[in-house]
Write an enzyme that holds these catalytic residues in place. Structure first.
Site, PDB file in Angstrom:
ATOM      1  N   LYS A 221      26.644  41.688  56.808  1.00 54.55           N
ATOM      2  CA  LYS A 221      27.038  40.828  56.015  1.00 54.55           C
ATOM      3  C   LYS A 221      27.380  39.297  56.360  1.00 54.55           C
ATOM      4  O   LYS A 221      28.557  39.877  56.446  1.00 54.55           O
ATOM      5  CB  LYS A 221      26.172  40.813  54.402  1.00 54.55           C
ATOM      6  CG  LYS A 221      27.054  40.609  53.990  1.00 54.55           C
ATOM      7  CD  LYS A 221      28.601  39.348  53.805  1.00 54.55           C
ATOM      8  CE  LYS A 221      29.330  39.307  52.991  1.00 54.55           C
ATOM      9  NZ  LYS A 221      30.022  38.591  52.550  1.00 54.55           N
TER      10      LYS A 221
ATOM     11  N   ASP B 202      29.472  42.853  45.473  1.00 56.67           N
ATOM     12  CA  ASP B 202      28.672  42.641  46.843  1.00 56.67           C
ATOM     13  C   ASP B 202      27.590  44.281  46.396  1.00 56.67           C
ATOM     14  O   ASP B 202      26.696  43.583  47.939  1.00 56.67           O
ATOM     15  CB  ASP B 202      29.573  42.558  47.350  1.00 56.67           C
ATOM     16  CG  ASP B 202      29.790  41.000  47.965  1.00 56.67           C
ATOM     17  OD1 ASP B 202      29.672  40.233  46.511  1.00 56.67           O
ATOM     18  OD2 ASP B 202      30.909  40.632  48.721  1.00 56.67           O
TER      19      ASP B 202
END
Length: 276
Positions: free
Chosen positions: A11, A138
């Site tokens: 990401k 996360d």
């Protein structure tokens, strides 16, 4: 049993704002994530032995045992669902460590999603997200299939942004040899905030009180994505770590300066760094 292959995408943060530090030691954040094509791959095969075996092609992973996020995710999922079978996982690492690209969290999420199939648990996406939040802040980000997401809370409150699949952003990802751990980056941020408050108490002039975080928000970035407005996206992109990491690590500062001489495009920091 057949071997299952699961992709674990990296990401980048199109936006990252640290709002405050919570009583539990975590930080409240607001962020917009994009999952990109760079990815790790996990190969899983269930077996009847009551053990979890992790192997990898990477020499940079410090542990493949209980301290590894993939192992922890598999072990936690097995214990929560009273699974007696084991699994062998081969982790093909392509995402650099300590680059702010979420590789470890993505691997853990891929393990959770894959094992839901290998062990035939039948858990829903919302149940997987809840389990993922117990593994790491996360990790829930990588459970939904959405390519663009907003994350709030400690990063575990995620929702997808309904951007058309035809819309693609193109990035040049610059990765240095430097590895920056997320806990260390947050400790730098806390130190910076403490020093900033100390300076602010010693200032009398209102003109010198410009020490607040810019009033940008994830909603503006979400709007820019939905409107496919890259100029707006670049203008309002923000990362609370950027100035702190660049100041702390001269090699990143030099790299950023060099890039700025080569291109007129925007140079951003992903996550807590070190990738630009």
């Amino acid at each position: 049993m057949k071997t299952l292959e699961i992709f674990a995408p990296a990401k980048i943060n199109l936006f990252l704002k640290i709002i405050n530090k919570r009583k539990d030691g975590y930080h409240t954040i607001e962020s917009v994530f994009e999952k990109i094509s760079l990815c790790d791959r996990l190969f899983m095969k269930g077996h009847r032995k009551n053990e979890i075996i992790i192997e990898s092609n990477s020499r940079h992973i410090s542990s493949l045992g209980r301290n590894n996020l993939v192992y922890r995710a598999a072990d936690y999922l097995r214990r929560k669902n009273k699974v007696r079978d084991g699994v062998s996982i081969y982790l093909e690492k392509n995402i650099p460590l300590g680059a702010g690209l979420g590789g470890g969290s993505s691997d853990a999420a891929a393990a959770i999603k894959g094992l839901n199939r290998v062990w035939q648990l039948g858990l829903s996406t919302s149940q997987l997200i809840e389990l993922a939040s117990d593994i790491g802040s996360d990790v829930p980000l990588f459970i939904p299939s959405s390519r663009f997401l907003i994350g709030r809370g400690r990063g575990d409150e995620v929702r997808g942004i309904a951007v058309a699949n035809s819309f693609k952003l193109w990035h040049i990802l610059i990765i240095s040899d430097l590895s920056v751990s997320t806990p260390f980056a947050y400790s730098l941020f806390d130190k910076y905030v403490g020093e900033r408050k100390t300076r602010a108490r010693g200032l009398n002039s209102p003109k010198k009180m410009e020490l607040t975080i810019p009033d940008y928000s994830a909603n503006i970035i979400s709007h820019a994505l939905l409107k496919k407005d890259v100029s707006l996206l670049n203008y309002y992109s923000y990362n609370s770590f950027k100035d702190i990491i660049i100041k702390q690590f001269p090699q990143i500062a030099r790299l950023k300066k060099k890039l700025e001489t080569l291109t007129a495009e925007s140079i951003h920091l992903s996550g807590s760094g070190s990738s630009l």
